[in-house]
Design a protein around this motif. Structure first.
Motif, PDB file in Angstrom:
ATOM      1  N   ASN A 163      43.447  31.907  33.469  1.00  0.00           N
ATOM      2  CA  ASN A 163      42.499  30.795  33.378  1.00  0.00           C
ATOM      3  C   ASN A 163      41.931  30.400  34.734  1.00  0.00           C
ATOM      4  OD1 ASN A 163      43.006  30.632  30.613  1.00  0.00           O
ATOM      5  ND2 ASN A 163      44.708  29.195  30.909  1.00  0.00           N
ATOM      6  N   CYS A 164      42.546  30.875  35.814  1.00  0.00           N
ATOM      7  CA  CYS A 164      42.088  30.520  37.173  1.00  0.00           C
ATOM      8  C   CYS A 164      40.932  31.437  37.556  1.00  0.00           C
ATOM      9  CB  CYS A 164      43.235  30.626  38.170  1.00  0.00           C
ATOM     10  SG  CYS A 164      44.673  29.620  37.763  1.00  0.00           S
ATOM     11  N   SER A 165      39.782  31.186  36.985  1.00  0.00           N
ATOM     12  CA  SER A 165      38.652  32.116  37.081  1.00  0.00           C
ATOM     13  C   SER A 165      38.094  32.270  38.484  1.00  0.00           C
ATOM     14  CB  SER A 165      37.532  31.677  36.135  1.00  0.00           C
ATOM     15  OG  SER A 165      37.125  30.352  36.440  1.00  0.00           O
ATOM     16  N   SER A 166      38.417  31.343  39.404  1.00  0.00           N
ATOM     17  CA  SER A 166      37.895  31.431  40.768  1.00  0.00           C
ATOM     18  C   SER A 166      38.817  32.206  41.709  1.00  0.00           C
ATOM     19  CB  SER A 166      37.677  30.025  41.343  1.00  0.00           C
ATOM     20  OG  SER A 166      36.752  29.301  40.571  1.00  0.00           O
ATOM     21  N   LEU A 167      39.953  32.677  41.199  1.00  0.00           N
ATOM     22  CA  LEU A 167      40.969  33.292  42.055  1.00  0.00           C
ATOM     23  C   LEU A 167      40.441  34.566  42.724  1.00  0.00           C
ATOM     24  CD1 LEU A 167      43.883  32.358  42.590  1.00  0.00           C
ATOM     25  CD2 LEU A 167      44.645  34.123  40.999  1.00  0.00           C
ATOM     26  N   THR A 168      40.580  34.638  44.041  1.00  0.00           N
ATOM     27  CA  THR A 168      40.200  35.834  44.800  1.00  0.00           C
ATOM     28  C   THR A 168      41.402  36.550  45.390  1.00  0.00           C
ATOM     29  OG1 THR A 168      39.878  34.572  46.849  1.00  0.00           O
ATOM     30  CG2 THR A 168      37.963  34.848  45.415  1.00  0.00           C
ATOM     31  N   SER A 169      42.514  35.832  45.588  1.00  0.00           N
ATOM     32  CA  SER A 169      43.698  36.436  46.209  1.00  0.00           C
ATOM     33  C   SER A 169      44.946  35.993  45.446  1.00  0.00           C
ATOM     34  CB  SER A 169      43.791  36.019  47.678  1.00  0.00           C
ATOM     35  OG  SER A 169      44.961  36.542  48.281  1.00  0.00           O
ATOM     36  N   LEU A 170      45.716  36.978  44.966  1.00  0.00           N
ATOM     37  CA  LEU A 170      46.953  36.708  44.239  1.00  0.00           C
ATOM     38  C   LEU A 170      48.063  37.507  44.902  1.00  0.00           C
ATOM     39  CD1 LEU A 170      48.505  35.528  41.820  1.00  0.00           C
ATOM     40  CD2 LEU A 170      47.826  37.552  40.511  1.00  0.00           C
ATOM     41  N   ILE A 171      48.987  36.819  45.579  1.00  0.00           N
ATOM     42  CA  ILE A 171      50.063  37.477  46.318  1.00  0.00           C
ATOM     43  C   ILE A 171      51.399  36.951  45.803  1.00  0.00           C
ATOM     44  CG2 ILE A 171      51.057  37.919  48.595  1.00  0.00           C
ATOM     45  CD1 ILE A 171      48.298  37.481  49.787  1.00  0.00           C
ATOM     46  N   LEU A 172      52.107  37.812  45.073  1.00  0.00           N
ATOM     47  CA  LEU A 172      53.393  37.449  44.479  1.00  0.00           C
ATOM     48  C   LEU A 172      54.495  38.397  44.951  1.00  0.00           C
ATOM     49  CD1 LEU A 172      52.198  36.884  40.776  1.00  0.00           C
ATOM     50  CD2 LEU A 172      52.251  35.232  42.650  1.00  0.00           C
ATOM     51  N   SER A 173      54.290  39.087  46.053  1.00  0.00           N
ATOM     52  CA  SER A 173      55.198  40.142  46.516  1.00  0.00           C
ATOM     53  C   SER A 173      56.538  39.581  46.972  1.00  0.00           C
ATOM     54  CB  SER A 173      54.542  40.920  47.653  1.00  0.00           C
ATOM     55  OG  SER A 173      54.139  40.038  48.688  1.00  0.00           O
ATOM     56  N   GLN A 174      57.546  40.480  47.003  1.00  0.00           N
ATOM     57  CA  GLN A 174      58.895  40.186  47.502  1.00  0.00           C
ATOM     58  C   GLN A 174      59.526  39.004  46.774  1.00  0.00           C
ATOM     59  OE1 GLN A 174      59.864  40.663  51.642  1.00  0.00           O
ATOM     60  NE2 GLN A 174      57.864  41.548  52.104  1.00  0.00           N
TER      61      GLN A 174
END
Length: 949
Positions: free
Chosen positions: A455-466
């Motif tokens: 739903n976060c349609s404006s998201l450009t960066s998604l970092i869920l590492s480690q």
């Protein structure tokens, strides 16, 4: 018509004669008029009909400011700002007896400022020469213009010391010399300027300490000395500036403790002491600054805790104490004053983060990163509804992410990386609909990636590492069409990758390494060029990129009962042990028969294929052999064309190619390979070399008629910056294009494979950029789109001039949308305009403009358009755009130039490159406009731009 009126008309017409007026703003200026009072930009006295004001701001005029203006004897205000005027400043302008105001800011005026301009001024009160290219020193006679109240010579190239004559301008109220290269001490005597209200000397190279008499300017309201080399302690006389509301001493080398008397400057609204060497504690007396709105003490050596006295500053809006060595807990006033921006990152503060329930909603920016805060993220953080930026990274926070983050509807950046957070990512995160960046890297989060994140349609960066995330990637991630960076590496994620991810057209980095994914990668777009390191250590992944074949999907076997005439599969007799054994034997024999038959068929197909290939190869070799016979190339003959091929030279000369050691398809003579074919070098009998491109898209090339029509069109194209097509050779299975040979190699090698000693100079780089621009402008006038612009297709001749090759070749193909848009033709991903990825958008000349913009940045910086790092993808356009926004454009210029480049050319060229790479095609200029702009950037002192060839 009276003589007086005639002087004004004549003067303005003479002035206009020296100008270029591309926007036709001065069409109303007619020399046959009795007076100029109705002319655009002209204001006259209603009593005398004499010109009193000439205001041509932002008219896009260029040329020189000529002598015609000296006829305007009643002129009081001259404003020519925001144009492209060039040349030097006429010193006689200041002799006009009625002239009060001169504004020539934001032009391209250059040379030194003449001393006579100040020495012979009669009545001037306001002078602005800001944002030009004036050089040399400030004239010593500046103090002779005693009527001056405002002097602005900022943003030029002035050097040398401040002349002491400046302090003789007793009526001066405003002095702005910022953005130059002035050096030396600030001389004593400034206290004589008792009328001074504002002084800006920022952005120079001034050294020494502040003059002790600075406090004598008792009416001073604004003092900006930032970005210099000033040092020492603050003089006590500063406290006498009781009316000063703006004090900026940032980015210098001041040292010592901030004196307690700073609290006596009770009119301060902005206090900037950032980026110095101040030490000790932040003084309690700051609390006396009752009207202060902005405090910036960042990047110093302050120690101790933040004083509670700041809580008395009820007008405070922004505080920045980042990058110091502050300790202690967060003071209570942090969340009680109604601040808009709080930055305390990079300190040694500790304790928990406590947010009062009655939090004012004004807070927009909260950065507490890189400290030692512990405990949990306050649930009441959700009460700060206007929060846009929240960075709590690199602390020791624990517990779970509160579901209340979903109440932050305005939040654009959430950075919680480098903590000890556990639990799952709350599904309420999907309610933070304005999120641009979400960084939860290096925590101990568990559970799956919530589907609500889609739903976060404006998201450009998604970092869920480690982290310790499990489960699959939700397919809703493909809804986030603005995503550029996805990093899910070093988790325990499983399942296959959603195929819809290939629809993320803006994706630049996708890292899923060190997980448990299986299956094949999505196909197309970014995933055609994904670096292997981004998918490593996923044992279940398959496909060519990981050198592991994917298991074939076989249909379920059909089980038949050979002893049953009934199709009913529920018959009991079909499942008796004896009959089942008999069935297996029959099926095995059937299988063997089928396999044998298939093998015979395959053998036959293989034999026929081999024979066909041999026949085609023989025909091709015969055709090619005709090109290397000792008697020369085969000439066109109607009787033999079908067998031997057709060779055409556009010059009309005999096709006399040498039959020496250089056979045209000899691998030893190969020059390079591209998306359309392989290029070889060969020699004409007269000794002149040519380059021959063997097209590798034969199966896609149009019919001979269409092919020849397109090639002949390209053969007529002539431009000094284009590689000339000299001829072609045709058979249905082999097509060759014959080009002039360019000896200097391609631009890619000069930029990325040459040593510093042999690197292109600034002048050569600028000439190459201008040459490319002119060649593309020429192609576009002929309705030819290049389609495949990149540095390896730009050749450099012996004079180090650019010659653009491979233009128009996409028109040889019948299916432009299927082939040209593929990664084979556009092999350098970084040059592709965004619209290439959208099949419904018409490809236009603006695609070439985008590729040209990338080329400009590549030439200026010496860096590749896209650079793949171990854990990241660096896009050149983004790097340079970020540097421009931070005022660091000069740092982007190729280091091999050793600083030997004119900043006044480099910065505008970089800006032009970024404009050309605009995401919206209509925002990009035409190539003809680009070539004109480049000519203006390089030759600001010349007259009319030279015509495009």
């Amino acid at each position: 018509m009276s003589g007086a009126l005639n002087d004004d008309v004549l003067g303005l017409i003479v002035f206009k004669a020296d100008l270029q007026d591309p926007a036709s703003k001065l069409t109303s200026w007619n020399e046959d008029d009795n007076d100029p009072c109705s002319w655009t930009g002209v204001t006259c006295s209603p009593r005398t009909n004499r010109v009193t004001e000439l205001n041509l701001d932002g008219f896009s005029l260029s040329g020189k400011i000529g002598r015609g203006l000296l006829q305007l004897q009643s002129l009081q205000k001259l404003s020519l700002s925001k144009n492209n005027f060039s040349g030097s400043l006429n010193p006689n302008l200041s002799r006009l007896e009625s002239l009060w105001t001169v504004d020539l800011s934001e032009n391209n005026l250059s040379d030194s400022i003449p001393d006579d301009f100040f020495r012979q001024c009669r009545s001037l009160r306001t002078i602005s020469l800001a944002n030009n290219a004036f050089s040399g020193e400030i004239p010593p006679g500046v103090g002779s213009c005693s009527t001056l109240a405002e002097l602005n010579i900022s943003s030029n190239r002035l050097s040398g010391r401040l002349p002491s004559g400046l302090w003789s301008l007793y009526g001066l109220r405003s002095l702005d010399l910022s953005g130059n290269s002035l050096s030396g001490d600030i001389p004593m005597g400034i206290s004589r300027l008792y009328n001074l209200r504002a002084i800006d000397l920022g952005g120079n190279r001034l050294s020494g300490g502040l003059p002790d008499d600075i406090g004598g300017c008792s009416l001073l309201k604004s003092l900006d000395l930032s970005e210099n080399l000033l040092a020492g302690k603050l003089p006590e006389t500063l406290q006498k500036l009781s009316m000063c509301s703006y004090l900026s001493l940032g980015s210098n080398s001041f040292s010592g403790e901030v004196p307690t008397w700073i609290g006596e400057m009770k009119s301060l609204e902005t206090l900037n002491l950032s980026s110095n060497g101040f030490s000790g504690q932040v003084p309690d007396s700051i609390g006396n600054l009752q009207v202060v709105k902005r405090l910036d003490f960042s990047r110093n050596n302050f120690t101790g805790s933040l004083p509670e006295s700041i809580g008395i500053c009820k007008s405070l809006l922004e505080v920045d104490f980042s990058q110091n060595s502050l300790t202690g807990d967060l003071p209570t006033w942090i969340f009680e004053l109604g601040l808009q921006s709080i930055s305390i990152s990079g300190n040694k503060m500790s304790g928990s983060i406590q947010i009062p329930i009655t939090t004012d909603q004004a807070l927009r920016i909260l950065d507490l990163s890189s400290n030692g805060f512990s405990g949990g993220i306050p649930v009441d953080m959700g009460n700060i509804h206007g929060l846009q930026f929240l960075n709590l990274s690199w602390n020791s926070l624990s517990g779970s992410i509160p579901a209340s983050v979903g109440e932050l509807k305005s939040l654009q950046v959430l950075d919680l990386n480098g903590n000890r957070l556990n639990g799952s990512i709350p599904p309420e995160i999907g309610e933070a609909v304005s999120l641009n960046e979400l960084n939860l890297h290096k925590n101990s989060l568990t559970g799956g990636i919530p589907t609500q994140i889609g739903n976060c349609s404006s998201l450009t960066s998604l970092i869920l590492s480690q982290n310790n995330l499990t489960g699959p990637i939700p397919s809703t991630l493909a809804n986030l069409t603005n995503l550029q960076t996805i990093d899910l590496s070093r988790n325990k994620l499983t399942g296959t990758l959603p195929k819809q991810l290939s629809n993320l057209l803006h994706l630049l980095s996708f890292n899923i390494s060190h997980n448990l994914f299986s299956g094949d990668l999505p196909a197309g777009n970014f995933f055609d060029t994904i670096p292997p390191s981004s998918i490593s250590d996923n044992p279940g992944l398959c496909g060519s990129l990981v050198n592991r074949s994917c298991p074939a999907v076989l249909p379920k076997p059909i089980v038949l009962n050979p002893n049953s005439s009934s199709p009913n599969p529920s018959s009991n007799s079909a499942f008796s042990p004896g009959k089942l054994r008999h069935k297996k034997i029959i099926l095995s024999i059937s299988t063997l028969i089928a396999i044998g038959a298939a093998a015979l068929i395959m053998l036959g197909v293989f034999t026929i294929t081999v024979l066909n290939l041999r026949v085609r190869a023989a025909a091709t070799s015969q055709s090619a052999a005709a090109l290397v016979l000792s008697d020369g190339y085969y000439s066109h003959s109607p009787g033999t064309e079908a067998d031997s091929g057709k060779l055409v030279m556009f010059s009309g000369n005999d096709p006399d190619f040498s039959a020496g050691a250089h056979a045209i398809l000899n691998k030893d003579c190969e020059l390079g390979r591209g998306g359309f074919g392989t290029v070889y070098k060969t020699i004409l009998r007269g000794g002149r070399p040519v380059a021959i491109k063997k097209l590798t898209v034969s199966s896609l090339v149009k019919s001979q008629e269409d092919f020849e029509r397109e090639v002949k069109k390209l053969g007529k194209v002539r431009h000094p910056n284009l590689v000339t097509l000299e001829g072609y050779y045709w058979t249905p299975s082999l097509q060759l294009l014959i080009y002039e040979f360019v000896s200097g190699g391609n631009l890619y090698r000069h930029l990325h494979e040459s040593s510093a000693s042999n690197s292109l100079s600034w002048r050569e780089r600028f000439d190459i950029i201008l040459g490319i621009a002119r060649s593309l402008a020429h192609l576009h006038r002929l309705n030819i789109i290049h389609y495949n612009l990149k540095s390896s297709n730009i050749l450099i001749d012996g004079s180090r001039d650019a010659k653009v090759g491979d233009y128009g070749l996409a028109n040889l193909l019948p299916m432009l949308d299927r082939y040209v848009l593929s990664s084979k033709v556009q092999s350098a991903l970084g040059y592709m305009a965004p619209e290439f990825a959208c099949r419904t958008v018409k490809i236009t000349e603006k695609c070439d403009v985008y590729g040209f913009g990338v080329l400009v940045l590549e030439i200026i910086t010496g860096r590749r358009p896209v650079e793949y790092m171990e854990d990241d993808v660096v896009v050149l356009c983004d790097v340079v755009r970020g540097a421009l926004e931070e005022g660091r454009v000069e740092e982007c210029v190729d280091g091999r130039l050793g600083g030997k480049f004119p900043v006044e050319e480099a910065v505008p060229v970089v800006k032009l490159g970024l404009i050309c790479t605009s995401q919206v095609p209509s925002n990009r200029p035409d190539m003809a406009e680009v070539a004109n702009i480049l000519q203006l950037i390089r030759c600001p002192l010349n007259g009319p731009e030279e015509e495009l060839s």
